[in-house]
Every structure is written in structure tokens, then in C-alpha cells.
Design an enzyme around this catalytic site. Structure first.
Site, PDB file in Angstrom:
ATOM      1  N   SER A 131       0.682  -1.104  -0.168  1.00 49.67           N
ATOM      2  CA  SER A 131       0.181  -0.004  -0.039  1.00 49.67           C
ATOM      3  C   SER A 131       0.844   1.230   0.045  1.00 49.67           C
ATOM      4  O   SER A 131       1.985   1.213   0.418  1.00 49.67           O
ATOM      5  CB  SER A 131      -1.048   0.035   1.363  1.00 49.67           C
ATOM      6  OG  SER A 131      -1.525  -1.261   1.207  1.00 49.67           O
ATOM      7  N   CYS A 276      -5.655   7.584  -6.230  1.00 51.95           N
ATOM      8  CA  CYS A 276      -4.408   7.809  -5.616  1.00 51.95           C
ATOM      9  C   CYS A 276      -4.008   9.348  -5.778  1.00 51.95           C
ATOM     10  O   CYS A 276      -3.390   9.763  -4.562  1.00 51.95           O
ATOM     11  CB  CYS A 276      -3.380   6.837  -6.357  1.00 51.95           C
ATOM     12  SG  CYS A 276      -3.637   5.260  -6.229  1.00 51.95           S
TER      13      CYS A 276
HETATM   14  N1  LIG Z   1      -5.308   1.556  -7.413  1.00 50.87           N
HETATM   15  C1  LIG Z   1      -4.159   2.052  -8.020  1.00 50.87           C
HETATM   16  O1  LIG Z   1      -3.909   2.169  -9.202  1.00 50.87           O
HETATM   17  C2  LIG Z   1      -2.892   1.908  -6.957  1.00 50.87           C
HETATM   18  C3  LIG Z   1      -1.618   2.231  -7.598  1.00 50.87           C
HETATM   19  C4  LIG Z   1      -0.323   1.960  -6.541  1.00 50.87           C
HETATM   20  C5  LIG Z   1      -0.563   2.043  -5.393  1.00 50.87           C
HETATM   21  N2  LIG Z   1      -1.823   1.878  -4.869  1.00 50.87           N
HETATM   22  C6  LIG Z   1      -2.090   1.834  -3.549  1.00 50.87           C
HETATM   23  O2  LIG Z   1      -2.398   0.415  -2.983  1.00 50.87           O
HETATM   24  C7  LIG Z   1      -3.176   0.365  -1.965  1.00 50.87           C
HETATM   25  C8  LIG Z   1      -4.407  -0.465  -2.419  1.00 50.87           C
HETATM   26  O3  LIG Z   1      -5.155   0.201  -3.464  1.00 50.87           O
HETATM   27  P1  LIG Z   1      -6.293  -0.511  -4.068  1.00 50.87           P
HETATM   28  O4  LIG Z   1      -6.821   0.520  -5.224  1.00 50.87           O
HETATM   29  O5  LIG Z   1      -5.992  -1.946  -4.490  1.00 50.87           O
HETATM   30  O6  LIG Z   1      -7.419  -0.640  -3.006  1.00 50.87           O
HETATM   31  P2  LIG Z   1      -8.798  -1.439  -2.857  1.00 50.87           P
HETATM   32  O7  LIG Z   1      -9.773  -0.555  -2.252  1.00 50.87           O
HETATM   33  O8  LIG Z   1      -9.187  -1.699  -4.523  1.00 50.87           O
HETATM   34  O9  LIG Z   1      -8.571  -2.730  -2.306  1.00 50.87           O
HETATM   35  C9  LIG Z   1      -8.299  -2.982  -1.103  1.00 50.87           C
HETATM   36  C10 LIG Z   1      -8.699  -4.131  -0.573  1.00 50.87           C
HETATM   37  O10 LIG Z   1      -8.234  -4.565   0.960  1.00 50.87           O
HETATM   38  C11 LIG Z   1      -9.214  -5.045   1.610  1.00 50.87           C
HETATM   39  N3  LIG Z   1      -9.111  -4.828   2.997  1.00 50.87           N
HETATM   40  C12 LIG Z   1      -9.017  -3.617   3.621  1.00 50.87           C
HETATM   41  N4  LIG Z   1      -8.706  -4.125   5.065  1.00 50.87           N
HETATM   42  C13 LIG Z   1      -8.456  -5.253   5.071  1.00 50.87           C
HETATM   43  C14 LIG Z   1      -8.151  -6.253   6.090  1.00 50.87           C
HETATM   44  N5  LIG Z   1      -7.982  -5.676   7.437  1.00 50.87           N
HETATM   45  N6  LIG Z   1      -8.221  -7.240   5.825  1.00 50.87           N
HETATM   46  C15 LIG Z   1      -8.203  -7.818   4.844  1.00 50.87           C
HETATM   47  N7  LIG Z   1      -8.585  -7.059   3.393  1.00 50.87           N
HETATM   48  C16 LIG Z   1      -8.823  -5.885   3.820  1.00 50.87           C
HETATM   49  C17 LIG Z   1     -10.529  -4.419   1.123  1.00 50.87           C
HETATM   50  O11 LIG Z   1     -11.629  -5.170   1.193  1.00 50.87           O
HETATM   51  C18 LIG Z   1     -10.249  -4.358  -0.418  1.00 50.87           C
HETATM   52  O12 LIG Z   1     -10.770  -5.308  -1.410  1.00 50.87           O
HETATM   53  C19 LIG Z   1      -3.601   1.694  -1.632  1.00 50.87           C
HETATM   54  O13 LIG Z   1      -2.599   2.295  -0.454  1.00 50.87           O
HETATM   55  C20 LIG Z   1      -3.238   2.775  -2.911  1.00 50.87           C
HETATM   56  O14 LIG Z   1      -2.851   4.107  -2.456  1.00 50.87           O
HETATM   57  C21 LIG Z   1      -2.876   1.915  -5.681  1.00 50.87           C
END
Ligand SMILES: NC(=O)c1ccc[n+]([C@@H]2O[C@H](COP(=O)([O-])OP(=O)(O)OC[C@H]3O[C@@H](n4cnc5c(N)ncnc54)[C@H](O)[C@@H]3O)[C@@H](O)[C@H]2O)c1
Length: 448
Positions: A131, A276
């Protein structure tokens, strides 16, 4: 260390695609993605055309890896216990309450992960921050792991993800760089090496960059801030073009041909969206303020202010075109995702532009090739707040196929640059194109 089992907590836009690619490229390692949302896990195990994330090429990777060494499970405790290496890929949204509300990252999901890891680990683990996190979060995670754990050793690495939605699989196959931050101790460096060995299965060694933990954590925030800054820079100039008669597309081309600047991220648009950029810059602004760097905080905050200005300006131009009142005007909103080739609509400019048009009385017909009607109404519910009070049912409809679009409406606002929108016949309507047409020569009457 020989890694045989990887567990990733979080099956979202990052966890799903990154782990699918690791599993594909490392057939000797079992990769299990767990999530607190069982529906999401069910969907990842379900038909390939209904995976929770749409990305070109993702279904093919999942298809191959799922047959072999890629698993999606809701057994969080069992998979933490089994794995030698655990990725944390949970969401880190902007805090909505408490200290730092509206700016700082909400770390409650990361803290919950750390607690689970501490609770269920019965052997040493490498814990990886996937993350995007504020600099020095690893310290906090370490505190939780040590105080709540049962005496096993944890090594914490930072390995931020640089993929861009819409090109995630290509980005993961051919990363510009993979960044790994670790402690400078012997066990820290062994953990770094274990992760380097995984990526080295397909990423050339010279593209795997190792640093200390704090540089790695901060590099991700800084990268996103620099990318967004370029978008706001060119968007700010688009308004000056409109007044002076300069053309923003010609300007972008002229600027981008300078090899010191380069052409990417220099297209004027209705503004950036996605989950983001905004939250990461706000987080950076908060960090700067926290450390007393007011001028630095103000500098980065301006990137967000210009983005808000641009979204607002675009919607206002449409309203002004119709004399300040859209009552009874039918406007087709083309695109809801924050960019093409993704089904992600978090913070999409379309949500903000549509809200302003709706408030001005417009009747909206919305279409996006990948964002479902349910997601669109969920976004409206979440983002619009009090403006939802208008008559949603009679004022908003969502079209499920491009063939059902009525292009003889009063206007079309193109808010996502899907390829399919380029070949539509717009002859009967006024087009407000969110990309490039905010220039002096083509803006406002559009291509109609
Ligand atoms: N989306 C992007 O393009 C991108 C790119 C680079 C970095 N990031 C970073 O990566 C991280 C994730 O982003 P994302 O877009 O994949 O988020 P997302 O919301 O798509 O996915 C996160 C998942 O984590 C799960 N979750 C949350 N708490 C939990 C827990 N305690 N136990 C189990 N599961 C849990 C949620 O149910 C969800 O499915 C963020 O910090 C984001 O800033 C995102």
C-alpha cells in the site's frame, strides 16, 4: 530465505493484478490473496469476464495462474500462518475524522492487517508494505507487530506499487523500476534479497532498486505528486490559452519536444481522478505541515486546487453555453471511469462534472463501457451528498450499451477518453470534450 508461500492481504486493484503476475512469473511459489470482503474473493474465483478488476490482459494472466499456483481465499488467519512473506495491499484512503481529517492517510486498515499478522504468525515473517503509506509508517507497523506478536521475528520492507490502472499488466511485466526499501541490518538485507529474488524472475536486475525504508515510502508519494503536478501545470495553462488565442495542443507539443521535459502527462484534460493522486498529495501536504514545512505544503496543495478549478471550469463552460440554466436540457455524459481501460471510478472527474450539471437542472444520460449502473449510483450516493436531493430517478438514466445512446440530446460531455467514443457520430449535438478541447480554437462549440 526460501519463499514457498506468499500471502497478500487485500484483493483490490493492486493486490489482485500484482499477485496474479507474481504467481504467473514464479510458478514455484504458491500465492494466495485474501480479503475481508468474501464477495470480492468469490468474484476473483468466478468467471473471468466478471473479475472485480477490469484491466487489459488481466483475465488471461489470472486464467493461467489460477490453474496452478494463484489462489483467492477468505481464510485470512490460515494463510498468514502458512506464508513466509506477507504483502499488505489494503486501501489507505484520506482520513474523514479525527486528527488530520481531510488530509492525512487513514491507516486503520493497515493497522488491522498488522494486528492480524501479529496474532496469527507462529513463525518468522517478512512483512511488505505494498500500500502507499506516509513516510515512517514502517515504524508504527513494527511497534504493533512487536507488542502484539508472540515473539516471532518480523522484518518489514517497503515495496510501493507504481502500476497505472488501465496498463497495469504491461506495467507489471515491464516495470520502469521495482523499489524495495529495507533495514540496513543483516536480517533486513536478507529480507530485501528474498524479495529481490522474486522480482528477478522477470525484472532485469538493474531495474530493481534497493534503498532504506524511508526513501522507499516517500518515493511513492513523491512520484504521484510529480505526475499530478504535470497534469495541473498543463491544465492551468489551458485557461490562459483560451483567453489569449494560444492552442493548448500546440503548446503541449512544443513543450514536450524538449527532451528535458518529454511529452508524457502533458495533455490538457478535465482534471485527474482515481483513488491515488489526490489522497497521496493531501497526505504529502499533511506530512509537510506536520514537520513544519508550510511553504512546501502550500506548493503541493496548489496541485489539487488547480485540479478542482479545472473540473469546475469545465462544467461551468457547459452551463454558460446554455445561458446559465440547464433546466430541461438533456446532456449525455460519456464515460464515468476516471480514465480509459479501467472500471475504477473513484474520484473520477465525471462524478464532479455530472453533479454540477445535475444541480444546474440538467437531465443526464450516462454511459461507460465498463462501469456498471450500480457503481454509478453508488458513486452518486457517496460523493454528491446534499445535491442528491434533486429528482434522481427522473433526471438521471444509465445506458448499458453504446448502441442505445441518443446523440441528438442537447449536448454531449466526453469525460473519459474511451476509444469507442472517438468513432461516434456527433453531428447532431454540441460536444464538450474533456481532453484537449479546452483550448481556444476548439473549445465550447466542439465538433458539432
Ligand atoms: N489503485 C491503484 O492504481 C494503485 C496504484 C499504486 C498503489 N496503490 C495503493 O495500493 C493500496 C491499495 O489500493 P487499491 O486500489 O488496490 O485498493 P482497493 O480498495 O481496490 O483494495 C483494497 C482491498 O483491501 C481489503 N481490505 C481492507 N482492509 C482489510 C483487512 N484488514 N483485511 C483484509 N482485507 C482488507 C478491502 O476489502 C479491499 O478489497 C492503496 O494504498 C493505494 O494507494 C493503488
Amino acid at each position: 530465505m526460501q519463499v514457498k508461500n506468499i500471502c497478500c492481504i487485500g484483493a483490490g486493484y493492486v493486490g489482485g493484478p500484482t499477485m496474479a503476475v507474481i504467481a504467473l512469473k514464479c510458478p514455484h511459489i504458491n500465492v494466495t490473496v485474501v480479503d475481508a470482503n468474501p464477495e470480492k474473493i468469490k468474484a476473483w474465483n468466478g468467471p473471468l469476464e466478471q473479475l472485480p478488476v477490469y484491466e487489459p490482459g488481466l483475465a488471461e494472466v489470472v486464467k493461467e495462474a489460477r490453474r496452478r499456483n494463484l489462489f483467492f481465499s477468505d481464510d485470512i488467519s490460515g494463510n498468514i500462518e502458512k506464508a513466509e512473506m506477507i504483502f499488505m495491499a489494503v486501501n489507505t484512503p484520506t482520513k474523514t475524522e479525527g486528527e488530520g481529517a481531510g488530509m492525512a492517510a487513514d491507516l486503520r486498515y493497515i493497522e488491522a492487517c498488522a494486528l492480524d499478522i501479529a496474532k496469527y504468525s507462529k513463525s518468522d515473517k517478512i512483512v511488505i508494505e505494498k500500500s502507499t503509506l506516509p513516510v515512517r509508517t514502517a515504524e508504527k507497523i513494527k511497534e504493533i507487530l512487536i507488542s502484539e506478536g508472540s515473539g516471532v521475528h518480523f522484518e518489514i520492507l517497503s515495496n510501493p506499487e507504481f502500476l497505472a490502472e488501465g496498463t497495469a499488466i504491461q506495467d507489471l511485466f515491464k516495470s520502469d523500476r521495482v523499489l524495495i526499501g529495507g533495514d540496513e541490518t543483516e536480517s533486513g538485507q536478507n529480507a530485501v534479497q528474498a524479495l529481490v529474488d522474486i522480482y528477478a524472475n522477470w525484472i532485469p536486475k538493474e531495474k530493481i532498486l534497493t534503498t532504506n525504508v524511508w526513501s522507499s515510502e516517500l518515493a511513492k508519494l513523491a512520484s504521484n505528486a510529480m505526475l499530478a503536478q504535470r497534469i495541473s501545470s498543463i491544465n492551468s495553462l489551458s485557461s490562459l490559452c483560451e483567453i489569449t488565442g494560444a492552442n493548448i495542443e500546440e503548446l503541449s507539443k512544443a513543450i514536450g519536444m524538449d527532451h528535458r521535459i518529454g511529452p508524457k502527462f502533458l495533455k490538457a484534460s478535465v482534471g485527474f481522478g482515481g483513488s491515488c493522486f489526490q489522497k497521496d498529495i493531501l497526505n504529502l501536504v499533511y506530512l509537510c505541515k506536520y514537520y513544519g514545512l508550510e511553504e512546501v505544503a502550500d506548493y503541493w496543495h496548489q496541485v489539487i486546487k488547480i485540479n478542482d478549478y479545472q473540473k469546475n471550469r469545465f462544467a461551468q463552460k457547459i452551463i454558460d453555453h446554455f445561458g446559465g440554466d440547464l433546466t430541461g436540457k438533456k446532456i449525455t455524459v460519456l464515460g464515468w471511469a476516471f480514465k480509459e481501460n479501467t472500471n475504477d471510478s473513484r474520484e473520477s472527474p465525471a462524478i464532479y462534472v455530472a453533479e454540477k450539471l445535475f444541480k444546474a437542472g440538467a437531465i443526464l444520460e450516462i454511459y461507460d463501457p465498463m462501469v456498471s449502473k450500480e457503481s454509478i449510483f453508488r458513486n452518486i450516493d457517496f460523493y454528491w451528498g446534499s445535491s442528491k436531493k434533486g429528482d434522481l430517478k427522473s433526471q438521471i438514466s444509465v445506458i448499458d450499451s453504446v448502441s442505445k445512446l441518443d446523440l441528438s440530446n442537447d449536448a454531449v460531455a466526453i469525460l473519459t477518453q474511451w476509444e469507442a467514443f472517438k468513432s461516434l457520430d456527433y453531428l447532431k449535438t454540441v460536444v464538450f470534450d474533456g481532453r484537449g478541447v479546452l483550448s481556444s480554437s476548439r473549445y465550447s462549440i466542439g465538433r458539432g
